[in-house]
Design a protein around this motif. Structure first.
Motif, short mmCIF file in Angstrom:
data_model
loop_
_atom_site.label_atom_id
_atom_site.label_comp_id
_atom_site.label_asym_id
_atom_site.label_seq_id
_atom_site.Cartn_x
_atom_site.Cartn_y
_atom_site.Cartn_z
N GLU A 1 -5.34 20.43 -5.45
CA GLU A 1 -5.90 19.69 -4.14
C GLU A 1 -6.90 18.50 -4.29
OE1 GLU A 1 -7.23 23.02 -1.64
OE2 GLU A 1 -5.04 23.39 -0.81
N VAL A 2 -7.82 18.90 -5.36
CA VAL A 2 -8.97 17.86 -5.60
C VAL A 2 -8.23 16.61 -6.30
CG1 VAL A 2 -10.66 17.63 -7.14
CG2 VAL A 2 -10.61 19.56 -5.79
N ARG A 3 -7.07 16.84 -7.31
CA ARG A 3 -6.68 15.74 -7.83
C ARG A 3 -5.57 14.98 -6.93
NH1 ARG A 3 -6.02 19.60 -12.14
NH2 ARG A 3 -4.02 20.27 -11.37
N ALA A 4 -4.92 15.65 -6.01
CA ALA A 4 -4.32 14.99 -5.07
C ALA A 4 -4.98 14.20 -4.05
CB ALA A 4 -3.41 15.96 -4.09
N ALA A 5 -6.12 15.08 -3.81
CA ALA A 5 -7.01 14.11 -2.61
C ALA A 5 -7.49 12.98 -3.54
CB ALA A 5 -8.21 14.91 -2.30
N GLY A 6 -7.96 13.06 -4.96
CA GLY A 6 -8.45 12.11 -5.58
C GLY A 6 -7.44 10.97 -5.71
N ILE A 7 -6.18 11.04 -5.69
CA ILE A 7 -5.43 10.07 -5.99
C ILE A 7 -4.90 9.44 -4.84
CG2 ILE A 7 -2.57 9.85 -6.53
CD1 ILE A 7 -2.65 12.52 -8.41
N MET A 8 -5.01 10.04 -3.68
CA MET A 8 -4.94 9.51 -2.14
C MET A 8 -5.87 8.47 -2.36
SD MET A 8 -2.16 10.37 -1.10
CE MET A 8 -1.95 9.82 0.62
N ARG A 9 -7.22 9.02 -2.86
CA ARG A 9 -8.38 8.03 -2.41
C ARG A 9 -8.25 6.71 -3.47
NH1 ARG A 9 -11.71 5.20 -2.61
NH2 ARG A 9 -13.94 4.95 -2.20
N ASP A 10 -7.61 6.97 -4.54
CA ASP A 10 -7.51 5.79 -5.28
C ASP A 10 -6.39 5.00 -4.91
OD1 ASP A 10 -9.23 6.68 -7.21
OD2 ASP A 10 -7.68 7.79 -8.50
N TYR A 11 -5.58 5.10 -4.10
CA TYR A 11 -4.58 4.32 -3.49
C TYR A 11 -5.16 3.35 -2.52
CZ TYR A 11 -0.52 7.42 -5.08
OH TYR A 11 0.33 7.97 -5.89
N THR A 12 -6.49 3.43 -2.11
CA THR A 12 -7.09 2.55 -1.21
C THR A 12 -7.60 1.26 -2.03
OG1 THR A 12 -9.31 3.72 -1.60
CG2 THR A 12 -7.68 4.32 0.10
N HIS A 13 -7.36 1.30 -3.40
CA HIS A 13 -7.73 0.10 -4.22
C HIS A 13 -6.46 -0.35 -4.88
CE1 HIS A 13 -12.07 0.43 -3.84
NE2 HIS A 13 -11.94 1.87 -4.08
N LEU A 14 -6.07 -1.52 -4.41
CA LEU A 14 -4.78 -2.21 -5.07
C LEU A 14 -5.17 -3.05 -5.99
CD1 LEU A 14 -4.10 -0.90 -2.05
CD2 LEU A 14 -2.37 -2.98 -1.89
N THR B 1 -0.05 -12.17 2.84
CA THR B 1 0.50 -11.90 4.17
C THR B 1 -0.67 -10.90 4.81
OG1 THR B 1 2.09 -10.24 3.43
CG2 THR B 1 2.65 -12.50 3.95
N VAL B 2 -2.00 -10.99 4.28
CA VAL B 2 -2.91 -9.70 4.65
C VAL B 2 -4.13 -10.46 4.82
CG1 VAL B 2 -3.35 -9.20 2.43
CG2 VAL B 2 -3.71 -7.51 4.34
N GLU B 3 -4.77 -9.93 6.06
CA GLU B 3 -6.30 -10.63 6.29
C GLU B 3 -7.20 -9.26 6.44
OE1 GLU B 3 -7.51 -13.50 5.55
OE2 GLU B 3 -5.61 -14.45 5.39
N PRO B 4 -8.53 -9.41 6.30
CA PRO B 4 -9.22 -8.18 6.51
C PRO B 4 -9.14 -7.67 7.90
CG PRO B 4 -10.35 -9.72 5.08
CD PRO B 4 -9.21 -10.39 5.32
N GLY B 5 -9.29 -6.24 8.39
CA GLY B 5 -8.82 -6.01 9.52
C GLY B 5 -7.52 -5.64 9.94
N ASN B 6 -6.54 -6.16 8.91
CA ASN B 6 -5.14 -5.74 9.28
C ASN B 6 -4.72 -4.14 8.81
OD1 ASN B 6 -3.89 -8.78 8.25
ND2 ASN B 6 -4.75 -8.35 10.06
N SER C 1 0.69 -1.18 -0.14
CA SER C 1 -0.15 0.02 0.06
C SER C 1 0.87 1.23 0.20
CB SER C 1 -1.02 0.08 1.30
OG SER C 1 -1.71 1.23 1.18
N LYS C 2 0.51 2.36 -0.62
CA LYS C 2 0.86 3.47 -0.37
C LYS C 2 0.45 4.65 0.54
CE LYS C 2 2.53 3.99 -5.28
NZ LYS C 2 2.18 4.82 -6.69
N VAL C 3 -0.57 4.30 1.19
CA VAL C 3 -1.05 4.92 2.24
C VAL C 3 -1.50 3.98 3.55
CG1 VAL C 3 -2.48 6.46 0.74
CG2 VAL C 3 -3.63 4.43 1.43
N THR C 4 -1.36 4.40 4.75
CA THR C 4 -1.85 3.80 5.92
C THR C 4 -3.51 3.55 5.99
OG1 THR C 4 0.16 4.49 6.91
CG2 THR C 4 -1.60 3.71 8.36
N GLY C 5 -3.92 2.41 6.01
CA GLY C 5 -5.38 2.16 6.28
C GLY C 5 -5.54 0.58 6.72
N TYR C 6 -6.84 0.47 7.20
CA TYR C 6 -7.29 -0.99 7.54
C TYR C 6 -7.80 -1.55 6.36
CZ TYR C 6 -6.55 0.32 12.47
OH TYR C 6 -5.96 0.35 13.89
#
Length: 265
Positions: A166-179, A191-196, A45-50
């Motif tokens: 700022e909108v483009r940057a926020a959109g890119i960060m949002r897209d990083y949540t889909h790998l 090595t990953v499970e839901p909730g990690n 992942s490029k961002v931190t998230g559950y």
């Protein structure tokens, strides 16, 4: 004296002769290796998230662009909406400013026309100097007002560019949540499970690309002199499947424990 019986004559033995010569005798060397994909990708992942969802398991075949992992994006959704709201606020000020600019331009045109008429009348001594000065002052005020509105529009354009970024940057960060899968292949590790909690750079999945494979063999240091790049060799897969291969690369570092080099076929 005792007489011995006469022995029958021994028949001659037929022999073949061969000329002695020096020749190179072929020698074979067997090395054990492992088949690996030539292209392997580690998904992180490029961002931190559950982790909200993991859509694949080890052994699954995936296509290029297929969704693999989805992260919780609520915080990033808020950031995106905030950026979009900021852009909408800047955009809402554009019509009013454009109307003000048009009005300032019209006032400037009128002040210029009035001043020119006053100059002509002053040349004919038809008006006083004070009236000409008043017309000149109105023209300067109209010019200043017009320049001010143009400056405000330039500033607004800059704010709009920043808001868009700022909108483009926020959109890119949002897209990083889909790998997604970078190419078609097979999932070989997970090595990953839901909730990690996914953190930047931490490996989550490993994918091997379809179609391109190589055999990585461990060759003894003493045998390395006989191996060269481009050399044709025979590879045996699963004890009975023989394939023609060639040496593609010799890793220029030796394993200090086993004293072997990695040769890639």
């Amino acid at each position: 004296p005792t007489r011995r019986a006469a022995q029958p004559p021994t028949p001659p033995v037929t022999v073949q002769t061969a000329a002695v010569s020096t020749r190179d005798w072929p020698a074979s060397y067997e090395a054990t290796g492992t088949v690996r994909a030539r292209t392997t990708a580690t998904i992180s992942s490029k961002v931190t998230g559950y982790v909200q969802q993991v859509s694949v398991q080890v052994g699954d075949r995936v296509r290029a662009g297929q969704s693999l992992i989805t992260l919780d994006a609520r915080d990033l959704d808020v950031s995106l909406r905030r950026a979009e709201a900021g852009r909408a606020e800047v955009q809402s000020a554009i019509p009013e400013l454009e109307n003000g600019t048009a009005a300032a331009k019209a006032n400037l045109d009128l002040a210029q026309a009035t001043f020119h008429r006053m100059e002509e009348l002053a040349a004919k001594k038809s008006i006083s100097n004070q009236e000409l000065d008043e017309a000149s002052a109105r023209l300067k005020a109209a010019q200043a007002n017009f320049e001010m509105t143009r400056s405000r529009r330039t500033q607004l354009n800059s704010k709009m560019a920043v808001a868009d970024q700022e909108v483009r940057a926020a959109g890119i960060m949002r897209d990083y949540t889909h790998l997604a899968a970078p190419f078609a292949g097979v999932v070989i590790t997970k090595t990953v499970e839901p909730g990690n909690l996914a953190t930047p750079g931490a490996p989550l999945l490993t994918i091997e690309k379809d179609g391109l494979y190589r055999l990585e063999a461990s060759v003894d240091e003493s045998k390395l002199a006989a191996v060269r790049v481009g050399q044709a060799v025979e590879a045996v897969i699963e004890s009975d499947r023989k394939l023609s291969a060639r040496v593609a690369e010799i890793v220029p570092s030796v394993d200090s424990a086993s004293r072997t080099y990695i040769v890639k076929l």
